[in-house]
Each structure stands twice: as structure tokens, then as C-alpha cells.
Design an enzyme around this catalytic site. Structure first.
Site, short mmCIF file in Angstrom:
data_model
loop_
_atom_site.label_atom_id
_atom_site.label_comp_id
_atom_site.label_asym_id
_atom_site.label_seq_id
_atom_site.Cartn_x
_atom_site.Cartn_y
_atom_site.Cartn_z
N HIS A 189 -1.45 -12.79 28.39
CA HIS A 189 -0.67 -11.61 27.99
C HIS A 189 -0.45 -10.73 29.22
O HIS A 189 -1.32 -10.61 30.07
CB HIS A 189 -1.41 -10.81 26.90
CG HIS A 189 -0.50 -9.92 26.13
ND1 HIS A 189 -0.15 -8.68 26.57
CD2 HIS A 189 0.17 -10.13 24.98
CE1 HIS A 189 0.67 -8.13 25.71
NE2 HIS A 189 0.90 -8.98 24.73
N ASP B 268 0.15 -14.83 19.05
CA ASP B 268 0.87 -16.02 18.59
C ASP B 268 -0.03 -17.24 18.40
O ASP B 268 0.42 -18.26 17.86
CB ASP B 268 1.98 -16.38 19.59
CG ASP B 268 3.05 -15.30 19.60
OD1 ASP B 268 3.37 -14.78 20.68
OD2 ASP B 268 3.53 -14.96 18.51
#
Ligand code: SDX
Length: 393
Positions: A272, A329
């Protein structure tokens, strides 16, 4: 030397912005919507309350929530001609491409929603897209399955009516809602609702800053979210886990591939830009995956593969050094799959969840009368040079 310029620090819209909507602390793994922790909201609120909170800044009281819901329901009919637009797509079209096009087409059927300067006109455009977007999202699935396009059942809640529009087999038969699925989807939509200035939200803000209108801005956000490095990762995670399963379940090969600089493969659902510790949403979703699959009686081998892959990666020095953890996700697709949602629809579900965040960020930018977005660059090209005629090149 190369004509590089130094940016005037006061230069507006150099890509970052001030916002009062969502707070992220990437080191501590903190995510708050208007000051409320994501953990509390996911546990105690429902998606429509969170949408109201993000857009207007406060949790709604009973009367405010009632009016918000009624105003949305009043706008839930989608123009019949939109079905003609939809029918023009090939069945192979990806639902995200269809959704982005249909969202932009909303402008053609609602021209008054473009030049909205007053709060009142903004509100009208906001309830319109909150009402119609889930209908369009459901229709992208119906299109793939070559099924009839139903409008919203206004006797149902926001999430219930979305599921019914997606899965109802026959207009005359009652559709049996599964409470576990409804609650799990409501929670997933909350967890996806906003995430400060991510790729798709920055897209919505910059398109909105030209006053192109809310629907065109959201359409651009849908396109940005589609990419596998962004929202499209939830589909790519399942495809990766399926590949691992088909390959005998050996995760070490995929970890090695992900580390190989000559191989473009990345571990989907990992890493991320902001979270350099755990993604708080991933923690909640991982727990929910166990609960939902248990309640639905689904025994999906890729959940165990996912857990094995997570464990192997978190123990691997390459991932440790780069602070790569599972993101939102990584586990969400496993729950969508257990709900019977096809893989190609996962990013559409992400978009339905992110809609209130996109709206909130667009509204904040418009109410603050921010100037048109115009990031500058550091020029690294050729310095000035004379033209060369064709015979001399
Ligand atoms: C979302 O921004 C948001 O808030 C987004 C989002 C939201 O709610 O809106 O949270 C939603 O988009 C989540 C991210 C979903 N995408 C994926 O899961 C795709 C896989 N992840 C990567 O592509 C990557 O981690 C990104 C795109 C998410 C972040 O990319 P960064 O911050 O630009 O990381 P990087 O490319 O600078 O990587 C730093 C290093 C590199 O190695 P070195 O060059 O230093 O040797 O880490 C490596 C990268 O190669 N790396 C990975 C990796 N992610 C980063 N290596 C293997 N697998 C990965 N997944």
C-alpha cells in the site's frame, strides 16, 4: 541545466489537498471517517448512515436518515433509454467499463445536474447518483448474464435492493434475501467507502474541479478504480489464488515470482502507498471472511491458500523490508465469491462502496470553491534547440 523548475510551495493544487473527511495513519494502521474509527462504524452503523456521515460530516439522526433515504428512493428510476445504451455493449465488455460509460451517460439524461453551484442543486445531484449508481451496477451483471434489467425495489433497504436487482431470477417470484449476505455486504461497502486522496478519489476531485459535473467526475473515478494496481486488485487477487490452487497450492513459487525484479508479477492484494503497517480494513475483512463462509456453510479452499500466502509473505525478508502487508483487496474477493458474486463484479462492488467517499470529496472541493486542478511538473526534457529541416535530419 535541463530547464528544471522549482515549484512555488504556495502553488495551489500540486496534487495534495486539505480535506476534513477521512484520516489515515499509515504507520499506526488508523482509518477514521469524520473522526469515527472504521472499526466502530463497521460494527455499529449501516452503509447509508456512513454515506450521510462522509458527505455531510455528521452521523444522521432519525429524521435526517429518513429524509435522505426517501430522497434517494424518489430518484431510483433509471431512464429506460439507458437500457438502449447498455444493450449496445458486447457481452464480453468488462462491467467496470460499462459502469463508467453508463455513469457518464447519466449526464445526458439529467443535464441539470452538471452546473450545480448551490448546495441545494448539489444535493439533488448527490441523491440522484446515490439512487441510480447501484441500479447501473446491478445492470452490468444482468448484462453479462443476458438477464432482464430490474429497477430498485423501493420497499427494501439500500443493500437489499442492490442484491435483489443483481440476483433476482424472475420478476414474479419473491427474492429470498440472506441476512448474512446483506450484513456482510453492508460491512464491506462501509470499509470501502472512502480512503482520502487515493488514485480514483484524486481523479474525481480533479475532474470535478473543472466543473464537468458530478456524474462525469464519478465516471472518471470508476475508470481509475478499474486498474489492477487499485480497485481492480480484488479481482486480480482471486485470479492469483486460483492460479496457485491450479498449480497445486504451492505459494513459494508465487512469492519468488513477486520478488523477481525481472518479473512484472506482484503479489496482488499486498502492499500500500500509505499503510506501511497493517491495513485496518484487511484485518476486519479477514475476520469477516471466516464468519461469513462459516455462516454460509461455504468451504472455499482458496481461503486457506490466502492465509498460507499471507503467512509466507509476512515471514519473508523481502516483504518485511518493504513493509508489505495485505491490503483491503486481499480478502474481500473471498467474501464476494462466497456470496455468489462473479469475479468480474468485484471491482464494481468496490465502486458501489466508494461512491459516498467520491461524492463527499467532490462536494468538499466544490463547496470550498477550489481552483481547477493543475499539478505542475519538473521539466527534464531537451533545452531550447533550433528547427532542423527534413534533409538535415
Ligand atoms: C487500493 O491508495 C489507496 O488508498 C488505495 C486503496 C483505497 O482504498 O483506495 O487502499 C485501494 O488500491 C489498495 C492497493 C491494491 N493494489 C494491489 O494490491 C496491487 C499490488 N500492490 C502493488 O502494486 C503496490 O503495493 C501498490 C500499487 C499498492 C503500492 O505501490 P507503491 O507504494 O508505489 O509501492 P512501490 O511500487 O513503491 O513498491 C515499493 C517496493 C518495490 O520494490 P523495490 O523497487 O523497492 O525493490 O515494494 C515492491 C516494489 O516492487 N512491491 C511489491 C508489491 N508492492 C510493492 N512487490 C511484490 N508484490 C507487491 N504487491
Amino acid at each position: 541545466q535541463s530547464g528544471a523548475i522549482t515549484l512555488d510551495p504556495g502553488y495551489k493544487n500540486t496534487g495534495s489537498c486539505e480535506s476534513a473527511i477521512t484520516f489515515l495513519d499509515g504507520e499506526e494502521g488508523i482509518l477514521r471517517y469524520r473522526g469515527y474509527s472504521i472499526e466502530e462504524l463497521a460494527e455499529k452503523a449501516d452503509f447509508l448512515e456512513v454515506a450521510y456521515l462522509l458527505i455531510f460530516g455528521e452521523l444522521p439522526n432519525e429524521a435526517q436518515l429518513q429524509k435522505f433515504n426517501t430522497d434517494i428512493l424518489d430518484q431510483s428510476i433509471v431512464n429506460e433509454d439507458m437500457k438502449t445504451v447498455l444493450k449496445g455493449f458486447p457481452e464480453t465488455a468488462h462491467p467496470m467499463g460499462v459502469l463508467s460509460s453508463l455513469t457518464s451517460a447519466l449526464t445526458a439524461f439529467n443535464p441539470k445536474s452538471v452546473n450545480v453551484d448551490s448546495e441545494e442543486d448539489m444535493y439533488k445531484a448527490i441523491v440522484k447518483i446515490l439512487a441510480k449508481f447501484p441500479v447501473l451496477a446491478a445492470w452490468t451483471l444482468r448484462k453479462k448474464n443476458n438477464q432482464a434489467f430490474y429497477n430498485k425495489d423501493t420497499n427494501l433497504g439500500y443493500v437489499e435492493s442492490l442484491l435483489k436487482m443483481m440476483f433476482q431470477q424472475d420478476a414474479n417470484k419473491t427474492y429470498k434475501l440472506n441476512k448474512t449476505v446483506v450484513n456482510a455486504l453492508d460491512k464491506l461497502l462501509i470499509l470501502h467507502a472512502d480512503h482520502e486522496q487515493n488514485c480514483s478519489t484524486s481523479t474525481v476531485r480533479i475532474v470535478g474541479s473543472s466543473h464537468a459535473g458530478l456524474f462525469a467526475s464519478i465516471s472518471a473515478g470508476v475508470s481509475a478504480l478499474w486498474g489492477p494496481l487499485h480497485g481492480g486488485a480484488n479481482q486480480a487477487v482471486i485470479e492469483m489464488l486460483e492460479e496457485i490452487k491450479a498449480d497445486g497450492g504451492d505459494t513459494s513459487k508465487f512469492i519468488a515470482k513477486a520478488k523477481d525484479k525481472d518479473d512484472p508479477f506482484r503479489l496482488m492484494g499486498f502492499g500500500h502507498r500509505v499503510y506501511k503497517n497493517f491495513d485496518p480494513r484487511a484485518k476486519i475483512i479477514k475476520k469477516a471472511a471466516d464468519e461469513v463462509l462459516g455462516q454460509l456453510g461455504v468451504d472455499d479452499p482458496i481461503l486457506e491458500i490466502a492465509k498460507g500466502l499471507e503467512k509466507a509473505a509476512l515471514e519473508d525478508q523481502y516483504f518485511i523490508d518493504r513493509k508489505l502487508y495485505p491490503n483491503v483487496d486481499f480478502y474481500s474477493g473471498i467474501i464476494y465469491r462466497a456470496m455468489g458474486i462473479p469475479t468480474e463484479m468485484f471491482t464494481v462492488m468496490f465502486a458501489v462502496g466508494r461512491l459516498p467517499g467520491w461524492i463527499a470529496q467532490w462536494r468538499e472541493m466544490r463547496l470550498r470553491k477550489e481552483p481547477i486542478g493543475r499539478p505542475r511538473q519538473v521539466y527534464i526534457g531537451e533545452t531550447h534547440r533550433k528547427f532542423k529541416s527534413l534533409e538535415n535530419r
